[in-house]
Design a protein around this motif. Structure first.
Motif, mmCIF file in Angstrom:
data_model
loop_
_atom_site.group_PDB
_atom_site.id
_atom_site.type_symbol
_atom_site.label_atom_id
_atom_site.label_comp_id
_atom_site.label_asym_id
_atom_site.label_seq_id
_atom_site.Cartn_x
_atom_site.Cartn_y
_atom_site.Cartn_z
ATOM 1 N N PHE A 40 0.907 -1.215 -0.206
ATOM 2 C CA PHE A 40 0.000 -0.040 0.140
ATOM 3 C C PHE A 40 0.838 1.212 -0.057
ATOM 4 C CE2 PHE A 40 -1.083 3.496 2.672
ATOM 5 C CZ PHE A 40 -2.295 3.784 2.158
ATOM 6 N N GLU A 42 1.406 5.437 -0.261
ATOM 7 C CA GLU A 42 0.779 6.648 -0.177
ATOM 8 C C GLU A 42 1.861 7.638 0.212
ATOM 9 O OE1 GLU A 42 -2.462 7.574 2.819
ATOM 10 O OE2 GLU A 42 -3.188 9.111 1.816
ATOM 11 N N ILE A 44 2.572 9.919 2.076
ATOM 12 C CA ILE A 44 2.325 10.104 3.643
ATOM 13 C C ILE A 44 3.607 10.071 4.338
ATOM 14 C CG2 ILE A 44 1.491 7.956 4.373
ATOM 15 C CD1 ILE A 44 -0.216 9.040 6.413
ATOM 16 N N GLY A 232 -5.395 5.405 0.119
ATOM 17 C CA GLY A 232 -5.012 6.433 0.951
ATOM 18 C C GLY A 232 -5.797 7.589 0.622
ATOM 19 N N CYS A 233 -5.982 8.452 1.792
ATOM 20 C CA CYS A 233 -6.732 9.694 1.846
ATOM 21 C C CYS A 233 -6.175 10.520 0.878
ATOM 22 C CB CYS A 233 -6.630 10.386 3.431
ATOM 23 S SG CYS A 233 -7.516 9.294 4.460
ATOM 24 N N TRP A 263 -1.322 15.814 3.960
ATOM 25 C CA TRP A 263 -0.722 15.261 5.307
ATOM 26 C C TRP A 263 0.174 16.368 5.996
ATOM 27 C CZ3 TRP A 263 -3.060 11.683 7.695
ATOM 28 C CH2 TRP A 263 -3.820 10.543 6.672
ATOM 29 N N ASN A 366 -11.724 5.816 -1.829
ATOM 30 C CA ASN A 366 -10.735 5.268 -0.742
ATOM 31 C C ASN A 366 -11.684 4.766 0.469
ATOM 32 O OD1 ASN A 366 -8.552 4.819 0.742
ATOM 33 N ND2 ASN A 366 -8.542 6.494 1.746
ATOM 34 N N GLU A 367 -11.416 5.568 1.469
ATOM 35 C CA GLU A 367 -12.547 5.434 2.692
ATOM 36 C C GLU A 367 -13.630 6.224 2.736
ATOM 37 O OE1 GLU A 367 -9.975 6.190 6.045
ATOM 38 O OE2 GLU A 367 -9.251 4.041 6.240
ATOM 39 N N HIS A 424 -10.644 -1.695 6.029
ATOM 40 C CA HIS A 424 -9.237 -1.269 6.814
ATOM 41 C C HIS A 424 -9.499 -1.408 8.031
ATOM 42 C CE1 HIS A 424 -8.958 2.315 3.403
ATOM 43 N NE2 HIS A 424 -8.987 0.749 2.875
ATOM 44 N N TYR A 426 -7.036 -0.483 11.373
ATOM 45 C CA TYR A 426 -5.997 -0.083 12.150
ATOM 46 C C TYR A 426 -6.649 -0.135 13.633
ATOM 47 C CZ TYR A 426 -4.407 2.254 8.046
ATOM 48 O OH TYR A 426 -3.895 2.723 6.752
ATOM 49 N N GLU A 453 -5.919 -1.905 4.101
ATOM 50 C CA GLU A 453 -4.951 -1.085 4.954
ATOM 51 C C GLU A 453 -5.113 -1.712 6.218
ATOM 52 O OE1 GLU A 453 -5.342 3.098 5.162
ATOM 53 O OE2 GLU A 453 -6.232 3.263 3.139
ATOM 54 N N ALA A 492 -0.287 -1.027 5.953
ATOM 55 C CA ALA A 492 -0.468 0.344 5.821
ATOM 56 C C ALA A 492 0.003 1.104 6.896
ATOM 57 C CB ALA A 492 -1.592 1.094 5.290
ATOM 58 N N PRO A 493 0.525 2.277 6.863
ATOM 59 C CA PRO A 493 1.357 2.834 5.763
ATOM 60 C C PRO A 493 2.778 2.254 5.403
ATOM 61 C CG PRO A 493 0.623 4.656 7.087
ATOM 62 C CD PRO A 493 0.409 3.461 7.970
ATOM 63 N N TRP A 503 2.102 9.709 10.534
ATOM 64 C CA TRP A 503 1.260 8.601 11.190
ATOM 65 C C TRP A 503 2.423 7.272 11.369
ATOM 66 C CZ3 TRP A 503 -3.992 7.609 9.746
ATOM 67 C CH2 TRP A 503 -4.414 6.453 9.985
HETATM 68 O O1 AHR Z 1 -2.640 5.148 5.858
HETATM 69 C C1 AHR Z 1 -2.751 6.219 6.471
HETATM 70 C C2 AHR Z 1 -4.442 6.437 6.170
HETATM 71 O O2 AHR Z 1 -5.328 5.613 7.070
HETATM 72 C C3 AHR Z 1 -4.649 6.582 4.885
HETATM 73 O O3 AHR Z 1 -4.669 7.430 4.094
HETATM 74 C C4 AHR Z 1 -6.376 6.429 4.987
HETATM 75 O O4 AHR Z 1 -6.842 5.660 3.890
HETATM 76 C C5 AHR Z 1 -6.408 5.647 6.291
HETATM 77 O O5 AHR Z 1 -7.419 6.442 7.175
#
Ligand code: AHR
Length: 649
Positions: A40, A42, A44, A232-233, A263, A366-367, A424, A426, A453, A492-493, A503
């Motif tokens: 993944f 991005e 960021i 990703g965002c 970011w 994305n999200e 996703h 996290y 993610e 991710a990331p 992040w």
């Molecule tokens: O991976 C960081 C961010 O987490 C991504 O940009 C987004 O899709 C998610 O909220």
């Protein structure tokens, strides 16, 4: 504590009962997807500009919102805005100083400095005009306490009054992590400078406009099957102006417009006002890199929704006004796969790749969440299905891996018959421990899962420590067991600059000169390089091994690798006790070789982590394992991840 545990491990009679697992070698659950594990990416944490993209100059086109951000100017310097590149019109004019002993020039600070390796070559290039003028280009040690700041220096004669590209090679003899680039005007007239650039010559595959070799190598070493990009965002945009538009990232690099990076302001406690996107690493470079490392590209495109966290529904693009967005999707397919006589296929060929890139997957949104997303996705699905039935479409299930919104979106995705649904997560440690069976009861008739993610976020001071990686490994046994349902998974990331992250945790950390692979990296690598071709049934007392009560914190899965005629078993011990295990193979058609291989990822300290200073603290270790009567007996240390590889003869 460690001594007690190793004594315990050395004498299995102290341990609780033996954990007997059975691999049912004749019970194939499904093939393992050829796109199972991947990347993944991005921009960021300075993952692209300042990271993977090897450009060392920040704001090389003078197009940041504050045009001279990243530059120190001295003497007679004027910002101009009628340059040769219409999408990047700004440049600087250096003129004669007021006094012969004073100087005019500019100095760039790079991305947290510029990393230089002793004896390596660096290509300085600039678009310039001003016949008869001369500039002096220097790499300097920005905070030198020594006699001279100058690391290396060369002169460049400007030979024309028309805009022209000039190049020189600089070769520092010392290593410097945080160098600056300084340019002096040495003559009396005016010189105009645009697109001021400095690249290592030694990029991945020695490409100009290339990528950082050590970082690409770290990606390639993950043996990725699929490559999600650009987020990703970042795909969505805080407003229409800064949403990711792939067409801005292709064609002549000097004329790719600079965009703000969301970011830079998303987390005020990690604020980076100098974070922009040059798009030097754009869609062409992405497709090329995917090809280089053998991963299927999976672009994610804006679906007509700006970031839903940052915008109300009534600011969004109406579902009946999406023509431009849908056309972008169709044109991207043409750019990747189209004949060289088509508009976008022709551009691909002109950029150096007449052969198609064989794009097969496309993510839309994305999200995203709510009916507002389903309505927009439907517009894309209808058109893409009609014009490109060969493309597999990925839809979103929102930012959370459960709950009302998640259920609602899955229902929507099934109705739209997308091919894969992007999930996703996290999530903290207890979530990862509890999700060993997450996919066992998923509906097999609808779309498949793309775990697009995920990462274990254990609260605390450290982020990429061993415990997080171990729980990811445990959870991933469930992905492997459900290989028929889960067809792609990407942690991710991916990348984070130690001086510029927003992040964490992240898979790979780096500074301007070095790279550090986290424990999570090694988990991903062990799965990806041992994914096999078919997942097999594995049980303990008739049940799947997923950390259930009575299972002593064990998680396990098994695959068959048809190419290497090898059985691969992954066992994760999440308990604080060593575990005595037996892995018995039933239903074998052929015998197992008496000597197999095992690979252990283990740390006695849960909070231990690899760092840039000590990158090899926790790395996988290989050893032999003996097979007797088609079984292996072993003692798994507390908190450990083991991969067994047994070849059939
Ligand atoms: O991976 C960081 C961010 O987490 C991504 O940009 C987004 O899709 C998610 O909220």
């Amino acid at each position: 504590m460690a001594i007690v545990l190793s004594l315990l491990a050395a004498n299995s009679s102290f341990m609780a009962k033996e954990n007997v697992m059975t691999v049912h070698a004749n019970k194939i659950i499904s093939d393992v997807s050829p796109t199972m594990y991947g990347l993944f990416f991005e921009d960021i944490n300075f993952g692209a500009d300042g990271g993977l993209y090897a450009e060392l100059v920040k704001n090389r086109s003078f197009e940041f919102t504050q045009n001279l951000m990243g530059w120190n100017i001295f003497g007679n310097v004027t910002l101009m805005n009628d340059g040769p590149f219409n999408r990047n019109p700004h440049y600087v004019r250096l003129g004669k100083s007021a006094h012969p002993h004073k100087h005019s020039g500019i100095e760039n600070e790079g991305f947290f400095g510029m990393g230089l390796k002793a004896g390596n070559e660096y290509r300085f290039s600039v678009w310039a005009r001003g016949k008869g003028q001369r500039i002096r280009v220097e790499l300097i040690d920005n905070d030198s306490m020594g006699e001279t700041q100058v690391i290396t220096s060369k002169k460049l004669e400007i030979s024309s009054d028309d805009w022209k590209k000039y190049q020189i090679i600089l070769k520092p003899e010392v290593e410097e992590k945080k160098a600056h680039l300084r340019i002096f005007l040495e003559t009396e007239g005016n010189v105009d400078l645009e697109h001021v650039s400095l690249f290592p010559v030694d990029t991945w595959k020695n490409r100009e406009n290339g990528l950082r070799k050590d970082l690409v190598q770290a990606l390639a070493d993950l043996s990725p099957d699929v490559f999600r990009f650009p987020g990703g965002c970042i795909v969505e945009g805080t407003d229409m102006g800064n949403r990711y538009q792939w067409k801005e990232t292709v064609g002549q690099v000097e004329n790719r417009p600079t965009n703000e990076n969301r970011w830079h302001y998303t987390f005020p406690h990690r604020f980076f006002p100098d974070y922009f996107q040059s798009y030097g690493l754009g869609f062409y470079e992405y497709f090329q890199l995917s090809e280089d490392i053998g991963a299927e590209p999976l672009p994610i495109l804006n679906c007509g929704l700006l970031c839903q966290y940052q915008n109300n529904d009534d600011c969004q693009i109406p579902a009946d006004s999406l023509d431009l967005f849908v056309q972008d999707a169709l044109d991207l397919i043409e750019f990747a796969n189209g004949d060289i006589n088509t508009k976008w296929g022709k551009l691909r060929a002109e950029m150096g790749h007449p052969e198609p890139f064989n794009l097969k997957y496309l993510g839309i949104g994305n999200e995203q969440w709510g009916q507002i997303y389903v309505d927009r996705l439907k517009v894309f699905v209808d058109v893409i299905r009609k014009q490109h039935p060969e493309i597999k479409i990925v839809g979103s299930s929102g930012p959370y891996p459960e709950g009302e919104e998640f259920e609602y979106l899955w229902k929507g995705m099934k109705e739209l018959k997308v091919d894969l649904v992007d999930e996703h997560f996290y999530r903290p440690d207890n979530w990862f421990i509890s999700q060993g069976k997450r996919y066992d009861n998923y509906d097999r008739k609808g779309p498949k899962v793309f775990a697009g993610e995920y990462a274990c976020h254990v609260p605390g001071k450290k982020w990429n420590h061993f415990r997080a990686a171990l729980l990811e490994a445990a959870f991933m046994t469930g992905l492997e067991r459900n290989a028929d349902m889960v067809r792609m998974a990407t942690y991710a990331p991916l990348l984070a600059h130690i001086d510029g992250w927003q992040w964490r945790p992240d898979l790979i950390w780096f500074d301007n000169l070095s790279v550090m692979k986290t424990c999570s990296y090694y988990v991903q690598q062990l799965y990806a390089t041992n994914k096999g071709t078919h997942s097999l049934k594995l049980t303990m007392d008739g049940n799947v091994v997923c950390g259930d009560k009575e299972q002593n914190g064990l998680f396990a899965s098994a695959v068959w690798d048809e190419n290497n005629k090898t059985y691969i078993v992954k066992v994760v011990n999440t308990s604080e006790n060593a575990q005595d295990i037996k892995i018995d193979f039933k239903g074998l058609k052929k015998k197992l070789q008496t000597k197999g291989e095992c690979i252990l990822l283990h740390s006695e300290k849960m909070e231990a982590e690899n760092t840039l200073e000590n990158p090899n603290l926790i790395v996988p270790k290989k050893a032999d394992v003996m097979v007797e009567k088609n079984a292996i007996n072993d003692i798994l240390p507390p908190m450990s991840f083991m991969v067994y590889k047994l070849t059939a003869i």
